[in-house]
Structures are given as structure tokens and as C-alpha cells.
Design a protein around this motif. Structure first.
Motif, PDB file in Angstrom:
ATOM      1  N   TYR A 101      31.892  32.381  44.547  1.00  0.00           N
ATOM      2  CA  TYR A 101      32.548  31.260  43.879  1.00  0.00           C
ATOM      3  C   TYR A 101      34.045  31.505  43.758  1.00  0.00           C
ATOM      4  O   TYR A 101      34.481  32.600  43.393  1.00  0.00           O
ATOM      5  N   THR A 102      34.814  30.476  44.068  1.00  0.00           N
ATOM      6  CA  THR A 102      36.260  30.491  43.901  1.00  0.00           C
ATOM      7  C   THR A 102      36.660  29.194  43.211  1.00  0.00           C
ATOM      8  O   THR A 102      35.886  28.232  43.177  1.00  0.00           O
ATOM      9  N   ALA A 103      37.880  29.169  42.667  1.00  0.00           N
ATOM     10  CA  ALA A 103      38.351  27.974  41.979  1.00  0.00           C
ATOM     11  C   ALA A 103      39.862  27.986  41.895  1.00  0.00           C
ATOM     12  O   ALA A 103      40.492  29.044  41.971  1.00  0.00           O
ATOM     13  N   MET A 115      29.364  24.124  21.504  1.00  0.00           N
ATOM     14  CA  MET A 115      29.126  24.080  22.940  1.00  0.00           C
ATOM     15  C   MET A 115      29.773  25.306  23.579  1.00  0.00           C
ATOM     16  O   MET A 115      30.877  25.688  23.197  1.00  0.00           O
ATOM     17  N   HIS A 116      29.073  25.882  24.542  1.00  0.00           N
ATOM     18  CA  HIS A 116      29.623  26.964  25.349  1.00  0.00           C
ATOM     19  C   HIS A 116      29.424  26.590  26.809  1.00  0.00           C
ATOM     20  O   HIS A 116      28.335  26.122  27.185  1.00  0.00           O
ATOM     21  N   ILE A 117      30.449  26.795  27.616  1.00  0.00           N
ATOM     22  CA  ILE A 117      30.354  26.601  29.058  1.00  0.00           C
ATOM     23  C   ILE A 117      30.957  27.840  29.717  1.00  0.00           C
ATOM     24  O   ILE A 117      32.085  28.224  29.401  1.00  0.00           O
ATOM     25  N   TYR A 118      30.197  28.450  30.626  1.00  0.00           N
ATOM     26  CA  TYR A 118      30.680  29.591  31.398  1.00  0.00           C
ATOM     27  C   TYR A 118      30.256  29.421  32.851  1.00  0.00           C
ATOM     28  O   TYR A 118      29.114  29.017  33.120  1.00  0.00           O
ATOM     29  N   HIS A 119      31.164  29.738  33.759  1.00  0.00           N
ATOM     30  CA  HIS A 119      30.871  29.673  35.194  1.00  0.00           C
ATOM     31  C   HIS A 119      31.331  30.971  35.842  1.00  0.00           C
ATOM     32  O   HIS A 119      32.362  31.525  35.482  1.00  0.00           O
ATOM     33  N   SER A 120      30.565  31.424  36.806  1.00  0.00           N
ATOM     34  CA  SER A 120      30.904  32.639  37.532  1.00  0.00           C
ATOM     35  C   SER A 120      32.030  32.416  38.527  1.00  0.00           C
ATOM     36  O   SER A 120      32.170  31.334  39.092  1.00  0.00           O
ATOM     37  N   LEU A 121      32.808  33.466  38.731  1.00  0.00           N
ATOM     38  CA  LEU A 121      33.727  33.574  39.858  1.00  0.00           C
ATOM     39  C   LEU A 121      33.355  34.860  40.572  1.00  0.00           C
ATOM     40  O   LEU A 121      32.915  35.824  39.941  1.00  0.00           O
ATOM     41  N   GLY A 122      33.539  34.875  41.881  1.00  0.00           N
ATOM     42  CA  GLY A 122      33.157  36.042  42.656  1.00  0.00           C
ATOM     43  C   GLY A 122      31.748  35.880  43.184  1.00  0.00           C
ATOM     44  O   GLY A 122      31.187  34.785  43.194  1.00  0.00           O
ATOM     45  N   ALA A 179      30.458  16.888  39.230  1.00  0.00           N
ATOM     46  CA  ALA A 179      31.256  15.821  39.834  1.00  0.00           C
ATOM     47  C   ALA A 179      32.762  16.085  39.799  1.00  0.00           C
ATOM     48  O   ALA A 179      33.474  15.684  40.720  1.00  0.00           O
ATOM     49  N   ASP A 180      33.256  16.753  38.755  1.00  0.00           N
ATOM     50  CA  ASP A 180      34.697  16.759  38.504  1.00  0.00           C
ATOM     51  C   ASP A 180      35.411  18.102  38.521  1.00  0.00           C
ATOM     52  O   ASP A 180      36.635  18.135  38.559  1.00  0.00           O
ATOM     53  N   VAL A 181      34.689  19.192  38.444  1.00  0.00           N
ATOM     54  CA  VAL A 181      35.353  20.491  38.291  1.00  0.00           C
ATOM     55  C   VAL A 181      35.514  21.172  39.664  1.00  0.00           C
ATOM     56  O   VAL A 181      34.535  21.340  40.392  1.00  0.00           O
ATOM     57  N   PRO A 182      36.751  21.554  40.017  1.00  0.00           N
ATOM     58  CA  PRO A 182      36.996  22.161  41.329  1.00  0.00           C
ATOM     59  C   PRO A 182      36.624  23.643  41.398  1.00  0.00           C
ATOM     60  O   PRO A 182      37.466  24.530  41.354  1.00  0.00           O
ATOM     61  N   VAL A 183      35.315  23.881  41.493  1.00  0.00           N
ATOM     62  CA  VAL A 183      34.774  25.215  41.736  1.00  0.00           C
ATOM     63  C   VAL A 183      34.064  25.135  43.083  1.00  0.00           C
ATOM     64  O   VAL A 183      33.299  24.200  43.327  1.00  0.00           O
ATOM     65  N   PHE A 184      34.325  26.092  43.944  1.00  0.00           N
ATOM     66  CA  PHE A 184      33.811  26.048  45.307  1.00  0.00           C
ATOM     67  C   PHE A 184      32.944  27.267  45.577  1.00  0.00           C
ATOM     68  O   PHE A 184      33.230  28.359  45.093  1.00  0.00           O
TER      69      PHE A 184
END
Length: 148
Positions: free
Chosen positions: A59-61, A86-93, A127-132
Motif C-alpha cells: 500500500y502507498t498513498a 471512531m477510529h480509522i487506521y490503514h496500512s502502508l507498506g 470511493a474517496d481516499v487516495p490509497v493505492f
């Protein structure tokens, strides 16, 4: 409407661990105004694509832009739903198949709210968050992930 929360980074390096998830949930057990919690755990699938099996996703962003979008999703959900937290966490790497890459946790006085809010939040993120994501196959070849 709740007070606006300061923007913080939602990104975690690598997989989101069960220990991290458990600790995040545990902190809310003493809040007696909460009647319901709901969580979403996005897990990397070992999809079969054209005869190749996904072994991981990298994952990259655009981190500043993505954090801003996550913040907008968060604020929008707080405005739309009666949420306590609310908690939101997303991985990178790199995150291996079977590991968690997205963790969303919501709490509210009422159970119906947490289901509706969680669906709204996850759909907005997709839909909206630029995570690839770059899907890495068992043979070490790769392709950019389609948003699914």
C-alpha cells in the motif's frame, strides 16, 4: 454535533495487528454512555488473478492528501450519525494475505447507528481516499490493484 477532532495520521506501517485492534477496543469498555460498538476489518485476500495467487499487497498513498480525505470522512460521519467515537487506521507498506490492512471502529449509544455509520465510512473510504495497492503475486510479479 460533536466537537471537531484534530487531524491525525491514520496510517500504520505494515499489517494492523490483533493486539493493536484489541487495545483500541479495550479503551472503550469503561465508557458507560456507549451502547454499541462495530468494527470493520479489511483483510488482504489471496485472490487468484489470471492463474496467479496474490501473496501480499503493498500500500502507498499521497499521505497528506489521504489523511485530509480520511479526516473529511470522519467529520462527515460525526455530522451524519450520533457517534461517541471512531477510529480509522490503514496500512502502508507490505501486508501479507490474511493480514489486516484497514481497521474502522465506531461506537454509539444505539446499535442501529453503528451499522449504518460503518457502512457509510467504509464506502466513503473506498470511493474517496487516495490509497493505492500493488498486488504482489507468489511468483513475485505484480500489478496495481483495482478498487474492489
Amino acid at each position: 454535533m460533536k466537537d471537531k477532532k484534530p487531524m491525525k495520521s491514520v496510517f500504520k506501517a505494515g499489517a494492523i495487528t490483533s493486539e493493536f485492534i484489541g487495545n483500541s477496543i479495550y479503551k472503550h469498555q469503561t465508557k458507560t454512555s456507549i451502547g454499541a460498538h462495530n468494527i470493520f476489518l479489511g483483510q488482504v485476500r489471496a485472490d487468484d488473478i489470471k492463474g496467479k495467487t496474490v501473496s501480499a499487497i503493498e500500500y502507498t498513498a499521497y499521505e497528506d492528501m489521504a489523511n485530509q480525505k480520511f479526516h473529511e470522512v470522519r467529520e462527515s460521519a460525526f455530522e451524519k450519525f450520533d457517534l461517541t467515537c471512531m477510529h480509522i487506521y490503514h496500512s502502508l507498506g507490505t501486508v501479507k494475505a490474511g493480514e489486516i490492512c484497514l481497521f474502522v471502529f465506531v461506537s454509539s449509544p444505539r446499535r442501529k447507528v453503528v451499522f449504518e455509520a460503518l457502512e457509510f465510512i467504509v464506502e466513503a473510504i473506498k470511493a474517496d481516499v487516495p490509497v493505492f495497492g500493488k498486488e504482489i503475486f507468489e511468483d513475485e510479479s505484480h500489478q496495481w490493484k483495482l478498487n474492489s
